[in-house]
Design a protein around this motif. Sequence first.
Motif, PDB file in Angstrom:
ATOM      1  N   VAL A  24       5.813  10.117   0.387  1.00 36.92           N
ATOM      2  CA  VAL A  24       5.418   9.014  -0.138  1.00 36.92           C
ATOM      3  C   VAL A  24       5.810   8.130   0.777  1.00 36.92           C
ATOM      4  CG1 VAL A  24       5.780   6.792  -1.720  1.00 36.92           C
ATOM      5  CG2 VAL A  24       6.536   9.362  -2.667  1.00 36.92           C
ATOM      6  N   TYR A  25       4.941   7.533   1.462  1.00 37.65           N
ATOM      7  CA  TYR A  25       4.691   6.408   2.674  1.00 37.65           C
ATOM      8  C   TYR A  25       4.471   4.630   1.899  1.00 37.65           C
ATOM      9  CZ  TYR A  25       3.653  10.311   4.534  1.00 37.65           C
ATOM     10  OH  TYR A  25       3.937  11.567   5.982  1.00 37.65           O
ATOM     11  N   GLN A  35       0.990  -1.350   0.340  1.00 39.62           N
ATOM     12  CA  GLN A  35       0.198  -0.264   0.273  1.00 39.62           C
ATOM     13  C   GLN A  35       0.846   1.157  -0.107  1.00 39.62           C
ATOM     14  OE1 GLN A  35      -2.035  -0.753   3.340  1.00 39.62           O
ATOM     15  NE2 GLN A  35      -3.911  -2.433   2.982  1.00 39.62           N
ATOM     16  N   ALA A  36       0.915   2.274  -0.823  1.00 38.82           N
ATOM     17  CA  ALA A  36       0.827   2.921  -0.755  1.00 38.82           C
ATOM     18  C   ALA A  36       0.032   4.534  -0.192  1.00 38.82           C
ATOM     19  CB  ALA A  36       2.330   3.172  -2.581  1.00 38.82           C
ATOM     20  N   LEU A  37       0.667   5.384  -0.146  1.00 38.27           N
ATOM     21  CA  LEU A  37       0.253   6.704   0.111  1.00 38.27           C
ATOM     22  C   LEU A  37       0.961   8.234  -0.416  1.00 38.27           C
ATOM     23  CD1 LEU A  37      -2.900   8.241   0.987  1.00 38.27           C
ATOM     24  CD2 LEU A  37      -1.393   8.197   3.272  1.00 38.27           C
ATOM     25  N   THR A  38       0.695   9.339  -1.181  1.00 41.41           N
ATOM     26  CA  THR A  38       1.446  10.038  -1.832  1.00 41.41           C
ATOM     27  C   THR A  38       0.293  11.442  -0.914  1.00 41.41           C
ATOM     28  OG1 THR A  38       0.046   9.563  -3.587  1.00 41.41           O
ATOM     29  CG2 THR A  38       2.966   9.132  -3.049  1.00 41.41           C
ATOM     30  N   PRO A  94      10.641  16.434   1.037  1.00 40.84           N
ATOM     31  CA  PRO A  94       9.583  15.212   0.839  1.00 40.84           C
ATOM     32  C   PRO A  94       9.634  14.163   2.251  1.00 40.84           C
ATOM     33  CG  PRO A  94      10.289  15.146  -1.628  1.00 40.84           C
ATOM     34  CD  PRO A  94      11.433  16.229  -0.522  1.00 40.84           C
ATOM     35  N   ARG A  95       9.065  13.829   2.274  1.00 38.59           N
ATOM     36  CA  ARG A  95       8.883  12.873   3.471  1.00 38.59           C
ATOM     37  C   ARG A  95       8.951  11.118   2.496  1.00 38.59           C
ATOM     38  NH1 ARG A  95       8.519  12.183   9.548  1.00 38.59           N
ATOM     39  NH2 ARG A  95       8.136  10.074   9.331  1.00 38.59           N
ATOM     40  N   ARG A  96       9.704  10.055   3.030  1.00 41.16           N
ATOM     41  CA  ARG A  96       9.804   9.201   2.375  1.00 41.16           C
ATOM     42  C   ARG A  96       9.924   8.023   3.851  1.00 41.16           C
ATOM     43  NH1 ARG A  96       9.122  11.503  -1.836  1.00 41.16           N
ATOM     44  NH2 ARG A  96      10.374  11.899  -3.177  1.00 41.16           N
ATOM     45  N   ARG A  98      15.407   0.382  -0.753  1.00 46.89           N
ATOM     46  CA  ARG A  98      14.556  -0.230  -2.357  1.00 46.89           C
ATOM     47  C   ARG A  98      13.523   0.965  -2.486  1.00 46.89           C
ATOM     48  NH1 ARG A  98      16.290  -4.919  -4.287  1.00 46.89           N
ATOM     49  NH2 ARG A  98      15.059  -4.844  -6.178  1.00 46.89           N
ATOM     50  N   LEU A  99      12.861   1.517  -1.445  1.00 46.24           N
ATOM     51  CA  LEU A  99      11.846   2.330  -1.656  1.00 46.24           C
ATOM     52  C   LEU A  99      12.147   3.472  -3.005  1.00 46.24           C
ATOM     53  CD1 LEU A  99       9.251   3.587  -2.160  1.00 46.24           C
ATOM     54  CD2 LEU A  99       9.287   4.404   0.549  1.00 46.24           C
TER      55      LEU A  99
END
Length: 446
Positions: free
Chosen positions: A344-345, A301-304, A312-314, A323-324
């Motif tokens: 991006v979470y 699951q990804a949330l942007t 920006p936060r990763r 890897r992300l």
Amino acid sequence: MKPSRLFQCQACGYQASGWLGRCPNCGEWDSFKEKKDKLEEFNFDLPEPKTLSQVDFQEEPRFSSGFSEFDRVLGGGVVKGSVVLVGGEPGIGKSTLLLQVASNLASQNKKVFYVSGEESPPQITMRAKRLNRSLPEVYLLCETNAQVALESVKENQPEVVIVDSIQSLYFPEIPSLPGSPNQLREATLKIVEIAKKEGITFFLIGQVTKEGQLAGPKVIEHLVDTVLYFESSLSDLHRVIRSVKNRFGSTDEVGIFEMGPAGLREVENPTSHFVSQSLERKGAAVAPVMEGSRTFLLELQALTNRTFFPNPRRLSLGIDLNRLLLILAILEKNVSLRLFEYDVYLSTAGGLRLNDPAADLAVLVSVFSSLKDIALPGEMIFLGEIGLGGELRPVPFINLRLREAAKLGFKSVIMPKYDKIEAEKPIKLIFKKNIKEVLGLLLENG
Ligand code: TYD
Ligand code: MG
């Protein structure tokens, strides 16, 4: 010439020509003994070597531990007369697992001995209560003297003995401390001898320790038939038991359990833990991943979100952050997206910790889907490692992965091209060369 005398440290095997009070190698005190190695005159009958085909061969008799996940790792059940070492960090659930196995075996009317040098009978009974198990046929023996414990085993002839833990057993006449490599080796050798002679199966719990007085289970791995490790590599809740050595089966099997308030429960269908049932698939993509030889499907699951900060936060849960970052860089390079404007979470369903690069494409697609706010087809899965140029790369065990996906009702899979895929799948294979092609297809559909 007078032959020189040889002294050996009983703890580490270090040799010296004279007696020493303290071993210069391992630091053990008062551990030197004279080594006598006069060879006896040779007067044996020479054995006749046989070819393999001349050997009378019989499958070892096996019985079930009552857990199919545990049987699987053992190579298809418990082998009579085998010695199985179960290692793992303190608190991972070794005693819990083997107490449950003991209770399973007892309910098959097997006579089981539980030798504990770590806990008292009330403590063990309390744990059994917590597990909702009554243990009528499990005999408790709280003993740390190895000789006493093993004599009692020989006397009572149980079918299965659980030793919790092997480090707690010691022979008083051996000068080394309880838990030292010497004690550990001696106790294990004696146990192996009894197991083979009497046909009694032994499970030895081995504490894995960081440094310190206690020797780890590595010291005795070569002496036993099977070595299993119990770990929480999959997620905090799940326990994976894997075999690192097995004289009676393959070593790539894993068994999966879940720790709950009433002990360990088998997880026969891991997919149900790692894929949510929601139909809405915005920002979520499913990949067929592997743990040992087990395949299951995992939802990523990804949330942007638009960011208001220059950096920006990763954030990544379950997948290596590097890897992300790599996958985001590839995405940004290949499509004209301004990823630096977004936080991006990423997270894996069920808190699974993943190392399998086969999920790369699913990671990328889930981020893309969240960014573009397009829903992904619910019955589609994504498979493939991504190269730095955005190309899709094949991953091993493709047929296993596809079979699992088809079994669970997924209709199509986007994946790199393979030459050899077992035919006749109810699942539609959509081959793509690179991520541009994949994202193009999703935009058309979305
Ligand atoms: P244990 O079997 O004692 O671990 P080990 O023998 O490997 O050191 O298990 C310890 C942990 O398991 C303990 O922290 C509590 C947890 N646990 C449960 O969550 N549920 C249970 O039913 C039981 C018995 C233990
Ligand atoms: Mg324990």
